[in-house]
Design an enzyme around this catalytic site. Sequence first.
Site, PDB file in Angstrom:
ATOM      1  CE  LYS A 157      49.137  42.419  49.927  1.00  0.00           C
ATOM      2  NZ  LYS A 157      47.953  42.188  49.078  1.00  0.00           N
ATOM      3  NE  ARG A 215      48.724  43.615  42.983  1.00  0.00           N
ATOM      4  CZ  ARG A 215      48.081  42.778  43.792  1.00  0.00           C
ATOM      5  NH1 ARG A 215      46.905  43.084  44.247  1.00  0.00           N
ATOM      6  NH2 ARG A 215      48.625  41.637  44.134  1.00  0.00           N
TER       7      ARG A 215
HETATM    8  P1  ADP Z   1      49.669  38.602  45.884  1.00  0.00           P
HETATM    9  O1  ADP Z   1      49.588  37.321  46.641  1.00  0.00           O
HETATM   10  O2  ADP Z   1      50.782  38.641  44.896  1.00  0.00           O
HETATM   11  O3  ADP Z   1      49.606  39.827  46.749  1.00  0.00           O
HETATM   12  P2  ADP Z   1      46.861  38.830  45.020  1.00  0.00           P
HETATM   13  O4  ADP Z   1      46.230  37.600  45.529  1.00  0.00           O
HETATM   14  O5  ADP Z   1      46.534  40.104  45.694  1.00  0.00           O
HETATM   15  O6  ADP Z   1      48.444  38.628  44.916  1.00  0.00           O
HETATM   16  O7  ADP Z   1      46.539  39.007  43.460  1.00  0.00           O
HETATM   17  C1  ADP Z   1      46.823  37.975  42.545  1.00  0.00           C
HETATM   18  C2  ADP Z   1      46.836  38.537  41.120  1.00  0.00           C
HETATM   19  O8  ADP Z   1      45.583  39.159  40.818  1.00  0.00           O
HETATM   20  C3  ADP Z   1      47.876  39.616  40.842  1.00  0.00           C
HETATM   21  O9  ADP Z   1      49.142  39.071  40.562  1.00  0.00           O
HETATM   22  C4  ADP Z   1      47.249  40.345  39.647  1.00  0.00           C
HETATM   23  O10 ADP Z   1      47.421  39.628  38.446  1.00  0.00           O
HETATM   24  C5  ADP Z   1      45.767  40.307  39.982  1.00  0.00           C
HETATM   25  N1  ADP Z   1      45.337  41.529  40.716  1.00  0.00           N
HETATM   26  C6  ADP Z   1      44.813  41.562  41.964  1.00  0.00           C
HETATM   27  N2  ADP Z   1      44.532  42.814  42.333  1.00  0.00           N
HETATM   28  C7  ADP Z   1      44.896  43.611  41.301  1.00  0.00           C
HETATM   29  C8  ADP Z   1      44.890  45.006  41.072  1.00  0.00           C
HETATM   30  N3  ADP Z   1      44.466  45.877  42.007  1.00  0.00           N
HETATM   31  N4  ADP Z   1      45.344  45.454  39.877  1.00  0.00           N
HETATM   32  C9  ADP Z   1      45.788  44.631  38.947  1.00  0.00           C
HETATM   33  N5  ADP Z   1      45.833  43.297  39.091  1.00  0.00           N
HETATM   34  C10 ADP Z   1      45.404  42.786  40.255  1.00  0.00           C
END
Ligand code: ADP
Length: 190
Positions: A16, A91
């Site tokens: 993504k 999310r």
């Molecule tokens: P992934 O690689 O799992 O898609 P991201 O890089 O998008 O993860 O996000 C890493 C972490 O940041 C998530 O596991 C969460 O703890 C936090 N996070 C990011 N975006 C959100 C959101 N919209 N709501 C809640 N927590 C978030």
Amino acid sequence: MAASSIVFLGPPNSGKGTQAARLASRLGIPAISTGEMLRGAVAAGSELGDRVKDVMNQGLLVSDELMAEVIEDRLGQADAESGFLLDGYPRTLPQVATLDSIMERRGSAIDHVVLIDVPQKVLEARAHKRFIELGRKDDRPEVVIERLEQYRIKTEPLVNHYRERGLLREIDGDQSMEAVEAAIAEAVGA
Ligand code: ADP
């Protein structure tokens, strides 16, 4: 014509982030990754970083209330005025409502929700490889499992929600990066 406002959905390790950056640069809109923003805040040792660090390192989600502040602030910046690509937000269903109210205030709406679909087996293999190669702090196997679980429980319901609104563009993410990129571009008319 106004620039598009696009949301990217997909499980951890779906590719993504890479695809979001590529499409955003193709369209000339900012790619806004909430994960990157939060990791940046943690690295900088800011107040926000201190508040989210533990939750993130456990693979859990930051609260909807705190994320509402983060996203309102970011979407209010000049570069996002006419369009943006959101990677990692919304999310949860409450986050969908927050984003809808922001868009309503702007007199605008989300144009496309891109879902990158990857089979569970492939995700696990990718997670394993990523852990061995780099090791982001929340890439430890047990944390990856928790992040996937959080995705299934809290984020997957968004797929049906956006499908019912006619916004969902489903992309097969189990292909080369170039093929995925081309499929996304076609789906959003880029
Ligand atoms: P992934 O690689 O799992 O898609 P991201 O890089 O998008 O993860 O996000 C890493 C972490 O940041 C998530 O596991 C969460 O703890 C936090 N996070 C990011 N975006 C959100 C959101 N919209 N709501 C809640 N927590 C978030």
